[in-house]
Scaffold this active site. Structure first.
Site, PDB file in Angstrom:
ATOM      1  N   ASP A 114       7.989  -0.508 -33.493  1.00  0.00           N
ATOM      2  CA  ASP A 114       7.734  -1.630 -32.517  1.00  0.00           C
ATOM      3  C   ASP A 114       9.147  -2.574 -32.819  1.00  0.00           C
ATOM      4  OD1 ASP A 114       6.344  -2.995 -30.681  1.00  0.00           O
ATOM      5  OD2 ASP A 114       5.441  -4.086 -32.425  1.00  0.00           O
ATOM      6  N   ASP A 478       2.798  -3.008 -36.007  1.00  0.00           N
ATOM      7  CA  ASP A 478       1.791  -3.949 -36.478  1.00  0.00           C
ATOM      8  C   ASP A 478       0.822  -4.728 -35.595  1.00  0.00           C
ATOM      9  OD1 ASP A 478       3.549  -5.663 -35.069  1.00  0.00           O
ATOM     10  OD2 ASP A 478       3.334  -7.238 -36.131  1.00  0.00           O
ATOM     11  N   ASP A 482      -0.233  -1.059 -30.774  1.00  0.00           N
ATOM     12  CA  ASP A 482       0.385   0.160 -31.454  1.00  0.00           C
ATOM     13  C   ASP A 482      -0.535   1.148 -32.136  1.00  0.00           C
ATOM     14  OD1 ASP A 482       3.103  -1.191 -30.881  1.00  0.00           O
ATOM     15  OD2 ASP A 482       2.647  -2.480 -33.005  1.00  0.00           O
TER      16      ASP A 482
END
Length: 791
Positions: A114, A478, A482
């Site tokens: 990410d 995080d 996700d």
């Protein structure tokens, strides 16, 4: 469970078994050992059936072979490496909820990251604001507090979901920074709420935003009076926006404010309110790596039922207000980690919901895209009522060398363009590729490095599509967006102890990606250790199997304390400390093997088994050839025949073989630290070797009685047994070195070069010769006869 969130919860509650080749091969290998045990059982049964052994002894001795060849301690032994790795990870602040996944870390070939909070800093700082006006965008205002009075400042202060918890603002970090930059004060109704509600026309108030009193423009203006948020439409990754309904003091008028991705907000605004230079301005800021948000507003009829207004009615025909730019820097550890992964031949991929150009900028900053490499944008459009689906590739505007004309690049196509490149894909193009261009989709996945404007479902889908190409996929993120991808990945790493940690296998307390190389190194170390332990336990079984067969043939066997000495003092202690060696300090391009049913493993086991049999038979026949040899008593069987010369010679040599093979099959370079780092294992080997030499040369009466050992009269013969063991060790270690150097690979050449079964390797070889890929800057659709379908 039929919703996206429900499906995620279901996958967490009822997790599927890990589809790992090592585990599958281990079960198949146990079946092979079972076949060997069956053949040994039949041999013992036939051999003893001809003697006067009772049926009870016959059945017990025949079935005893099964527990020797298939050791019950095997599952526990091969997990010791994983346990040591888990403890080392815990010391570095990485927790694991599924230890078997540690081995899978050693086979990861592509890692997805990410962007915000993972590769870049979590905290965003407001970089500037640009309002719209009659002539287009105004000058950049670096501080929102300096904005002139108007709807833009109200939008920045009110279009959020920030709340108060014990007097402290709580919410998305981006929104917290945005509200903080305006200086407006957030208040929630408490105590006598009716007073607050009546202050704003009787509407039920969620939050009150009051302008700062120390700013001159707010002191003189009635436009920027306090506003109350009466309804929120929360942010949705699929919609790429959020909105709120507000009323002013007295409830005389109501306004709707919208915040989201610039492209989405612009599409919901009246075209005449969107500046002509919108696209170019957005592209400029995005290329600088800025996080760009757009804001819009529109008045709402206060006489209508404002509270029950539908979201679709609110978020249309808006007035475009301007852009908010926020900056989050790349974390200093990101570039170093990506470089380590590149050198280790582990592919890095960025998967983000942010703007494509911003993602490209971050990819260049952290080293995913090299300074001498180019980015090719993939633009795929779906089928509509008026047009066919199209696929277009365009080279980024900057960085083309004068010596290589764009015309040449276009004519050659991306795969024959003569330069290194990365593909960049948006969420919309990703969906169109899946639905309308399945023949090109695998090739795009092979070369795409940047996936932008991806929804949580698309992130999860991308991981699954990469897995279909036989990649072992890692995912590091995080945020709550996700969670699906973290759960779907073979290795999920969360940098947050919030929502993402629930779905991920690993959670790191270090809020940067420096944990990723450490995790891969520990995975490789654990996998190599599991291989070593599996081979050692298999060879331990074969050593004991061979000893029992030889001794049962002559109507004797190993004593109970001899079994205990081998199983507890030698094998169990060695298996417990064999995995203590830590991982190598560097990541190497080669990955450890995951298949037990491979030629090197079988070749190694076969050669060592031959050395085991020859060694024990050699000791047996050397003993029977001595002039002082006394044949054992043939009228009794088993332990009743102890002590005897045959048992003692086989016991001595097999004891050395347990120690020898523990040293031979323990691997280190390149995935583990050298053997001397595992000091406990080395000391234990030396102690056990010294004990075995002592038992062969000077056992003493007490230990001879306890272990039922025969007292050989000839010291030269005892030394000869030690020498045979030394020769056995030299041959085994020499054979292992030849196998490590690829001696068995020549057998593959005899039957031709074996084609890889990995689909991504097949694709890679095809792409290197591909001449049918769509040319750059040329739009194609599925009906184009010039395209040759990928096969």
């Amino acid at each position: 469970f039929f919703t996206a969130k429900g499906d995620l919860i279901s996958s967490i509650l009822y997790s599927q078994d890990t589809d790992f080749r090592f585990n599958k091969d281990a079960m198949k290998f146990l079946l092979i050992l079972g076949v060997i045990a069956l053949s040994g059982t039949i041999y013992i049964f036939v051999t003893l059936f001809k003697t006067d052994v009772t049926w009870g002894q016959l059945i017990i001795r025949a079935l005893d072979v099964v527990t020797i060849v298939v050791p019950p301690a095997l599952p526990a032994a091969i997990t010791t490496g994983t346990i040591y790795a888990q403890n080392r990870l815990k010391k570095h602040g990485i927790s694991c909820i599924s230890p078997p996944r540690i081995n899978i870390c050693g086979k990861v070939s592509v890692f997805c990251f990410d962007k915000t909070g993972t590769l870049t800093e979590e905290g965003l700082d407001v970089w500037g604001v640009m309002k719209t006006g009659p002539g287009g965008f105004s000058q950049l205002v670096p501080d929102p507090m300096l904005l002139p009075q108007g709807h833009m400042s109200v939008a920045l202060a009110s279009c959020h979901t920030v709340t108060l918890l014990q007097g402290q603002p709580l919410g998305d970090p981006l929104e917290l920074k945005m509200v903080e930059s305006t200086g407006w004060i957030l208040q929630e109704p408490e105590g006598d709420e009716d007073i607050v509600h009546s202050e704003f026309g009787g509407h039920r108030v969620l939050v009150v935003m009051r302008p700062p009193t120390d700013q001159p423009q707010y002191q003189r203006s009635s436009t920027n009076e306090a506003v109350a948020i009466i309804k929120r439409f929360p942010f949705s990754s699929a919609l790429q926006r959020m909105s709120v309904l507000t009323v002013d003091l007295g409830g005389r008028s109501a306004m709707a404010f919208l915040k989201g991705s610039p492209e989405m907000v612009a599409s919901l605004c009246r075209p005449d309110t969107v500046p002509e230079e919108f696209s170019s301005t957005l592209r400029t800021f995005s290329r600088e790596g800025l996080r760009v948000l757009a804001l819009a507003c529109k008045p709402v009829d206060i006489n209508s039922d404002v509270k029950n207004t539908e979201r679709a009615e609110v978020e249309k025909e808006m007035q475009f207000l301007g852009l908010l730019m926020m900056k989050n820097l790349v974390k200093p550890e990101s570039a170093a980690v990506i470089n380590v992964l590149n050198l280790a031949d582990i592919r890095s991929v960025m998967v983000t919901g942010d703007n494509l150009l911003t993602a490209v900028n971050v990819a260049k900053s952290c080293g995913m895209v090299g300074s001498d490499e180019k980015v090719i944008y993939v633009d795929a459009t779906p089928h509509t009522a008026e047009t066919l689906p199209t696929l277009r590739f365009s080279l980024e505007d900057e960085g083309t060398s004068p010596a290589q004309s764009t015309r040449d690049i276009i004519n050659q196509g991306p795969y024959q363009a003569g330069f290194s490149y990365h593909l960049a894909v948006t969420g919309k193009s990703f969906a169109a590729l899946c639905d309308h261009f399945p023949e090109h989709f695998p090739k795009v996945l092979m070369k795409a490095t940047i996936f932008a404007r991806m929804s949580p479902d698309q992130k999860s889908q991308l991981v699954k599509e990469l897995q279909k190409l036989n990649y072992r996929v890692g995912m590091c993120g995080d945020g709550a967006n996700d969670c699906g991808a973290l759960r779907a990945a073979d290795v999920g790493v969360s940098l947050s102890e919030a929502e993402a940690s629930v779905a991920s296998t690993f959670t790191s307390k270090t809020e940067n990606i420096s944990c990723v190389p450490m995790l891969i190194r520990e995975g490789r170390c654990s996998l190599v250790t599991s291989f070593s332990l599996f081979r050692y336990m298999a060879l331990y079984s074969l050593i004991q199997f061979c000893s029992v067969l030889i001794l049962n043939t002559v109507k004797t066997t190993l004593g109970d304390f001899q079994f205990l000495y081998f199983d507890l003092f030698l094998v169990t202690l060695l298996a417990m400390v064999m995995g203590r060696g830590g991982p190598s300090e560097e990541l190497y391009p080669c990955r450890p093997p995951a298949s037990l049913l491979s030629l090197p493993v079988f070749g190694s086991l076969f050669i060592h088994t031959c050395m085991i049999v020859l060694g024990q038979l050699g000791a047996f026949f050397i003993t029977t050839s001595q002039g002082w040899y006394i044949p054992l008593n043939s009228t009794v069987f088993g332990t009743d025949n102890l002590p005897n010369m045959e048992n003692n010679s086989v016991f001595d040599l097999s004891g050395f073989q347990y120690i020898i093979l523990a040293a031979v099959v323990t691997k280190s370079y390149p995935h583990k630290k050298p053997l001397y780092h595992n000091s406990i294992f080395l000391c234990l080997l030396l102690i056990q070797f010294a004990v075995m030499v002592w038992l062969v040369l000077y056992p003493g009466s007490s230990f001879s009685w306890l272990l039922q050992l025969y007292d050989f009269p000839d010291m030269t013969f005892r030394i000869l047994l030690v020498a045979v063991s030394a020769v056995n060790f030299l041959i085994c270690i020499f054979a292992e070195l030849l196998i490590d150097l690829g001696m068995l690979s020549c057998l593959r050449l005899l039957r031709g070069r074996r084609r890889s079964k990995k689909q991504y390797k097949i694709l890679k070889s095809v792409l290197s010769q591909c001449t049918t890929w769509p040319p750059l800057d040329q739009t194609l659709n599925p009906s184009d006869d010039s395209l040759i379908s990928f096969s």
